[in-house]
Design a protein around this motif. Structure first.
Motif, PDB file in Angstrom:
ATOM      1  N   GLU A   1      14.705  25.213  66.094  1.00 17.69           N
ATOM      2  CA  GLU A   1      15.599  24.692  65.059  1.00 17.69           C
ATOM      3  C   GLU A   1      17.029  25.132  65.345  1.00 17.69           C
ATOM      4  O   GLU A   1      17.273  26.207  65.884  1.00 17.69           O
ATOM      5  N   LEU A   2      17.993  24.248  65.016  1.00 20.42           N
ATOM      6  CA  LEU A   2      19.419  24.586  65.076  1.00 20.42           C
ATOM      7  C   LEU A   2      20.087  24.040  63.836  1.00 20.42           C
ATOM      8  O   LEU A   2      19.737  22.945  63.384  1.00 20.42           O
ATOM      9  N   SER A   3      21.024  24.774  63.252  1.00 20.03           N
ATOM     10  CA  SER A   3      21.609  24.328  61.983  1.00 20.03           C
ATOM     11  C   SER A   3      23.135  24.298  62.044  1.00 20.03           C
ATOM     12  O   SER A   3      23.758  25.048  62.783  1.00 20.03           O
ATOM     13  N   ILE A   4      23.702  23.359  61.273  1.00 26.26           N
ATOM     14  CA  ILE A   4      25.139  23.297  61.021  1.00 26.26           C
ATOM     15  C   ILE A   4      25.296  23.334  59.517  1.00 26.26           C
ATOM     16  O   ILE A   4      24.891  22.395  58.825  1.00 26.26           O
ATOM     17  N   LYS A   5      25.849  24.402  58.963  1.00 24.00           N
ATOM     18  CA  LYS A   5      25.921  24.540  57.512  1.00 24.00           C
ATOM     19  C   LYS A   5      27.220  25.237  57.134  1.00 24.00           C
ATOM     20  O   LYS A   5      27.833  25.933  57.948  1.00 24.00           O
TER      21      LYS A   5
ATOM     22  N   CYS B   1      10.744  14.509  76.400  1.00 24.58           N
ATOM     23  CA  CYS B   1       9.449  13.863  76.596  1.00 24.58           C
ATOM     24  C   CYS B   1       8.403  14.513  75.706  1.00 24.58           C
ATOM     25  O   CYS B   1       8.288  15.740  75.655  1.00 24.58           O
ATOM     26  N   GLY B   2       7.620  13.698  75.015  1.00 23.45           N
ATOM     27  CA  GLY B   2       6.550  14.200  74.176  1.00 23.45           C
ATOM     28  C   GLY B   2       7.036  15.090  73.054  1.00 23.45           C
ATOM     29  O   GLY B   2       6.461  16.139  72.777  1.00 23.45           O
ATOM     30  N   ILE B   3       8.130  14.654  72.369  1.00 23.69           N
ATOM     31  CA  ILE B   3       8.690  15.467  71.286  1.00 23.69           C
ATOM     32  C   ILE B   3       8.811  14.642  70.007  1.00 23.69           C
ATOM     33  O   ILE B   3       8.945  13.417  70.044  1.00 23.69           O
ATOM     34  N   PHE B   4       8.741  15.334  68.889  1.00 23.39           N
ATOM     35  CA  PHE B   4       9.083  14.772  67.584  1.00 23.39           C
ATOM     36  C   PHE B   4      10.274  15.576  67.068  1.00 23.39           C
ATOM     37  O   PHE B   4      10.213  16.803  66.983  1.00 23.39           O
ATOM     38  N   ALA B   5      11.397  14.891  66.779  1.00 29.10           N
ATOM     39  CA  ALA B   5      12.611  15.563  66.303  1.00 29.10           C
ATOM     40  C   ALA B   5      13.030  14.953  64.972  1.00 29.10           C
ATOM     41  O   ALA B   5      12.878  13.750  64.759  1.00 29.10           O
ATOM     42  N   TYR B   6      13.541  15.777  64.095  1.00 35.19           N
ATOM     43  CA  TYR B   6      14.044  15.248  62.824  1.00 35.19           C
ATOM     44  C   TYR B   6      15.213  16.083  62.325  1.00 35.19           C
ATOM     45  O   TYR B   6      15.431  17.218  62.738  1.00 35.19           O
TER      46      TYR B   6
ATOM     47  N   GLY C   1      24.289  11.668  51.861  1.00 39.23           N
ATOM     48  CA  GLY C   1      24.448  12.825  50.991  1.00 39.23           C
ATOM     49  C   GLY C   1      24.301  14.172  51.666  1.00 39.23           C
ATOM     50  O   GLY C   1      24.275  15.202  50.988  1.00 39.23           O
ATOM     51  N   LEU C   2      24.214  14.218  53.006  1.00 38.18           N
ATOM     52  CA  LEU C   2      24.050  15.508  53.692  1.00 38.18           C
ATOM     53  C   LEU C   2      25.324  16.332  53.625  1.00 38.18           C
ATOM     54  O   LEU C   2      26.409  15.850  53.944  1.00 38.18           O
ATOM     55  N   LYS C   3      25.207  17.588  53.234  1.00 34.69           N
ATOM     56  CA  LYS C   3      26.316  18.525  53.271  1.00 34.69           C
ATOM     57  C   LYS C   3      26.069  19.630  54.301  1.00 34.69           C
ATOM     58  O   LYS C   3      26.967  20.397  54.630  1.00 34.69           O
ATOM     59  N   SER C   4      24.845  19.736  54.764  1.00 37.86           N
ATOM     60  CA  SER C   4      24.488  20.626  55.858  1.00 37.86           C
ATOM     61  C   SER C   4      23.438  19.910  56.702  1.00 37.86           C
ATOM     62  O   SER C   4      22.776  18.986  56.237  1.00 37.86           O
ATOM     63  N   VAL C   5      23.307  20.341  57.967  1.00 37.05           N
ATOM     64  CA  VAL C   5      22.410  19.663  58.897  1.00 37.05           C
ATOM     65  C   VAL C   5      21.501  20.686  59.569  1.00 37.05           C
ATOM     66  O   VAL C   5      21.986  21.674  60.134  1.00 37.05           O
ATOM     67  N   TYR C   6      20.190  20.471  59.482  1.00 35.21           N
ATOM     68  CA  TYR C   6      19.216  21.277  60.210  1.00 35.21           C
ATOM     69  C   TYR C   6      18.453  20.344  61.142  1.00 35.21           C
ATOM     70  O   TYR C   6      17.860  19.363  60.703  1.00 35.21           O
ATOM     71  N   VAL C   7      18.489  20.638  62.458  1.00 39.31           N
ATOM     72  CA  VAL C   7      17.814  19.818  63.457  1.00 39.31           C
ATOM     73  C   VAL C   7      16.580  20.567  63.949  1.00 39.31           C
ATOM     74  O   VAL C   7      16.653  21.761  64.283  1.00 39.31           O
ATOM     75  N   HIS C   8      15.430  19.908  63.969  1.00 40.11           N
ATOM     76  CA  HIS C   8      14.171  20.512  64.391  1.00 40.11           C
ATOM     77  C   HIS C   8      13.575  19.695  65.537  1.00 40.11           C
ATOM     78  O   HIS C   8      13.633  18.462  65.531  1.00 40.11           O
ATOM     79  N   ILE C   9      12.998  20.393  66.523  1.00 44.57           N
ATOM     80  CA  ILE C   9      12.280  19.734  67.628  1.00 44.57           C
ATOM     81  C   ILE C   9      10.892  20.356  67.725  1.00 44.57           C
ATOM     82  O   ILE C   9      10.750  21.590  67.737  1.00 44.57           O
TER      83      ILE C   9
ATOM     84  N   CYS D   1      13.562  19.689  79.815  1.00 47.63           N
ATOM     85  CA  CYS D   1      14.591  20.073  78.840  1.00 47.63           C
ATOM     86  C   CYS D   1      14.594  19.058  77.710  1.00 47.63           C
ATOM     87  O   CYS D   1      14.617  17.863  77.956  1.00 47.63           O
ATOM     88  N   SER D   2      14.537  19.531  76.471  1.00 48.50           N
ATOM     89  CA  SER D   2      14.571  18.646  75.298  1.00 48.50           C
ATOM     90  C   SER D   2      15.721  19.074  74.409  1.00 48.50           C
ATOM     91  O   SER D   2      16.028  20.267  74.295  1.00 48.50           O
ATOM     92  N   ARG D   3      16.365  18.123  73.754  1.00 45.42           N
ATOM     93  CA  ARG D   3      17.433  18.465  72.813  1.00 45.42           C
ATOM     94  C   ARG D   3      17.571  17.353  71.782  1.00 45.42           C
ATOM     95  O   ARG D   3      17.136  16.217  72.010  1.00 45.42           O
ATOM     96  N   ALA D   4      18.193  17.689  70.648  1.00 51.92           N
ATOM     97  CA  ALA D   4      18.452  16.720  69.576  1.00 51.92           C
ATOM     98  C   ALA D   4      19.754  17.105  68.906  1.00 51.92           C
ATOM     99  O   ALA D   4      20.111  18.287  68.849  1.00 51.92           O
ATOM    100  N   PHE D   5      20.472  16.102  68.396  1.00 46.11           N
ATOM    101  CA  PHE D   5      21.790  16.391  67.818  1.00 46.11           C
ATOM    102  C   PHE D   5      22.239  15.251  66.908  1.00 46.11           C
ATOM    103  O   PHE D   5      21.729  14.130  66.985  1.00 46.11           O
ATOM    104  N   VAL D   6      23.196  15.559  66.023  1.00 50.77           N
ATOM    105  CA  VAL D   6      23.885  14.562  65.196  1.00 50.77           C
ATOM    106  C   VAL D   6      25.294  14.427  65.741  1.00 50.77           C
ATOM    107  O   VAL D   6      26.010  15.431  65.882  1.00 50.77           O
TER     108      VAL D   6
END
Length: 678
Positions: free
Chosen positions: A80-84, A110-115, A165-173, A189-194
């Motif tokens: 997990e990585l967060s921007i808050k 590859c083979g990941i679920f991110a949200y 309505g997001l005021k903070s962002v938490y990214v999970h892989i 290598c896997s990554r996710a971002f806004v």
């Protein structure tokens, strides 16, 4: 523009108020910017999020996010990585909203679920969006630079929108198969971002731009302006509610420019310095506060209020010229010329009077006078405007003043001589049926006085095409806000949608039962509902409406209305009742609920894809939340949405007798709105 005696820039980034650098230069600590010094120069940092600032504009700040993950080779189930924001002790107040329209969520691997989620506390709403990224068996699992240029459709890369309505962002892989050895080799290598939609991470960088909306306060304009501190905006500026009703913004009045958030506010724009100010030829531009006007030299007048100058018919030549003319051509020629001018002027005035009389009669003036004279229940006095005043109000119907156009004609924004801002509807050439509709609209609106129905101020019939003058409602139609939204802004909030529906229902209930004579609108649709700057609803376009004698329950009329909104019972029988408006209003409720279009131009289009049919089918199959608009689903409580949908379903009953009255509909919507506020 920064606050007085405060730095304007940090590096090459301009920092306008309410943001500021240094104590006393920002509105509150959320808007504090720290100017840090680095080897490459000065770098502005938004203190509340500890993020580097790229640019600041009115209502938007662009920042840089470093999305570096702790490990490029995750062996755990997930990471997990967060921007808050910084943990300020300010309750629920936070003026920043991460833009759902300018940004998007991307996952690569590859083979990941991110949200992405806001990870709100227990028993509060959680906003979540995510996607799955897979790789074919014959393709190596490691991300290679070549794949980053491809479209993210779920193979090695996926993308989705972010919640509103997001005021903070938490990214999970999360790894979908943690035992697969491909996840642990040196190439994986896997990554996710806004990041902003226009950003392309082809170079594998971890620093990415993100857009954040900002507002001031956490209340509406009405509440902010009623506090002891008074107006929330500066001089010559006005307040605008943020659509989600969790803050507001300021904007300079027309004819002014500057920073509307500073106490000194906005300054007058000198239109005369602009080469296209509208004063032509010999005309001289004269600037005034908020506007300007054109002045002609002595002996010439402005023509048709279009900024040009022509010789004045009253121009008096000086004595020397008169003597010279008299000596040159003689008294007889002078008298003959004077008589010719006088006769020509009389003929012209007579011709113009005859044309005005002909236009007045052709445009239904005699019929309108008869209707108004015999109308004892009129509550609004219809004013007859002179064409010259409306011509002056619209700068001779300048195309730049046009704010709407359709099959009926065009609508222009204008300012009357008394300072009132109005909307002037100029019809196309009309046949007999259109004249009847025109007269009908004037007569109907003269009987109505309701805050949620557009006010008719008057008309002009002495021109080739008739003109109607209304109060000006300047925030577009409900259809525009549902289906298009404001560029760079979220759509209407759930609270605003319910309030607008309640206001429209109350106005229709008034037309059906509270007006002196019952009135059926016949063309209720989202494009005939206007919104002001505070998102208050106004019903418009009464051209095909009909008033109903008190002793009758229906009228038999020729079929008129808009496909997609037409009552099926009226369509089959041509019998118009108050329940026909109820059905059309039910379609509007479904539009508010789903965000989908209802109206179309032909019957064939309606039969091919019917919003009503899709909605009723979803209700029967218990699939309501599959078709509900994303913003409604995120903001509304389940019981509120279900009650709203059940009411829409009752309005859409095929048999009119089984539909509720508009009074019952208005009562139910008021109940839902009060429940929403509590």
């Amino acid at each position: 523009m920064a606050k007085s005696k405060c730095p304007e820039k940090c590096g090459n980034v301009t920092v306008p108020y309410p943001f500021g650098i240094g104590e006393g230069c920002f509105k509150d600590k959320w808007f504090k910017v720290v100017c840090e010094v680095s080897p490459s120069g000065e770098v502005p940092i938004l203190r509340s999020y500890q993020l580097k600032v790229l640019s600041v504009s009115f209502h938007m700040v662009r920042v840089t996010i470093d999305w570096t993950f702790p490990s490029c080779h995750p062996k755990e189930l997930g990471m997990e990585l967060s921007i808050k924001p910084v943990n300020y002790d300010t309750g629920t107040y936070n003026p920043f909203i991460i833009s759902p329209t300018n940004n998007q969520f991307t996952a690569q691997g590859c083979g990941i679920f991110a949200y992405v989620t806001n990870k709100r506390k227990a028993n509060t709403t959680i906003y979540t969006e995510g996607c799955v990224s897979l790789c074919p068996e014959e393709t190596p699992y490691g991300i290679k630079p070549s794949i980053l240029n491809r479209t993210c459709l779920g193979i090695q890369c996926c993308q989705t929108s972010i919640p509103s309505g997001l005021k903070s962002v938490y990214v999970h892989i999360f790894n979908l198969d943690v035992n697969n050895s491909h996840f642990h080799d040196s190439q994986s290598c896997s990554r996710a971002f806004v990041a902003e939609k226009k950003f392309s991470a082809t170079n594998g960088t971890s620093e990415m731009p993100m857009s954040i909306h900002w507002v001031i306060g956490n209340t509406t304009c009405k509440i902010a302006n009623s506090t002891s501190s008074g107006q929330s905006c500066g001089k010559n500026a006005h307040c605008i509610d943020y659509p989600a009703k969790n803050g507001h913004r300021c904007q300079c009045d027309d004819g002014f420019d500057g920073n509307p958030y500073l106490p000194e506010g906005c300054e007058d724009v000198n239109e005369c310095l602009h080469p296209e100010n509208g004063c032509r030829g010999e005309a001289t531009c004269v600037n005034t506060i908020g506007t300007y006007y054109c002045v002609c030299p002595s002996g010439v007048n402005a023509s048709s209020y279009n900024g040009s100058c022509v010789p004045s018919p009253n121009y008096k030549r000086n004595t020397a010229q008169i003597v010279y003319l008299g000596l040159a051509v003689g008294v007889s020629i002078t008298c003959s010329t004077a008589m010719s001018i006088l006769c020509a002027s009389m003929v012209k005035r007579k011709r113009e009077a005859k044309m005005r009389k002909m236009y007045f009669k052709r445009n239904g003036g005699l019929l309108l006078e008869q209707q108004i004279t015999s109308q004892e229940d009129a509550v609004v006095k219809t004013q007859m405007f002179a064409f010259e005043e409306l011509q002056r109000a619209t700068d001779d119907f300048n195309q730049g003043r046009m704010c709407g156009k359709g099959g009926f004609g065009s609508v222009y924004k204008g300012m009357l001589s008394d300072g009132r801002i109005v909307a002037i509807k100029r019809s196309h050439m009309m046949h007999e049926k259109q004249v009847t509709n025109f007269i009908n609209e004037v007569v109907i609106l003269s009987r109505i006085n309701h805050r949620n129905i557009v006010k008719l101020l008057g008309c002009c019939l002495e021109t080739e095409v008739p003109l109607l003058v209304y109060e000006f409602i300047g925030n577009g139609t409900l259809s525009h806000h549902i289906h298009y939204g404001e560029r760079g802004m979220p759509s209407l909030s759930w609270e605003v949608r319910v309030r607008v529906a309640a206001e429209i229902a109350g106005a229709l209930a008034y037309l059906h039962s509270a007006a002196s004579t019952p009135i059926f609108h016949r063309d209720i649709k989202s494009s005939n509902i206007l919104l002001d700057h505070n998102y208050n609803a106004k019903i418009a376009d009464f051209g095909i409406s009909r008033s109903i004698p008190m002793e009758k329950t229906h009228l038999t009329t020729a079929l008129q209305g808009t496909f997609g909104y037409l009552d099926p019972q009226y369509f089959r029988s041509n019998q118009l009742t108050d329940k026909s408006d109820v059905y059309s209003f039910g379609v509007v409720l479904v539009e508010l609920l789903t965000g989908e279009r209802a109206g179309s131009k032909t019957k064939a289009e309606v039969e091919e894809k019917s919003l009503v049919l899709n909605f009723v089918t979803a209700m029967k199959e218990d699939r309501l939340f599959d078709i509900v608009d994303d913003q409604v689903r995120h903001e509304g409580r389940r019981d509120e949405i279900v009650d709203f949908a059940q009411l829409a379903k009752r309005c859409l009953k095929l048999k009119g007798g089984k539909r509720p009255t508009m009074k019952e509909v208005a009562t139910e919507l008021e109940r839902i709105f009060r429940q929403l506020e509590s």
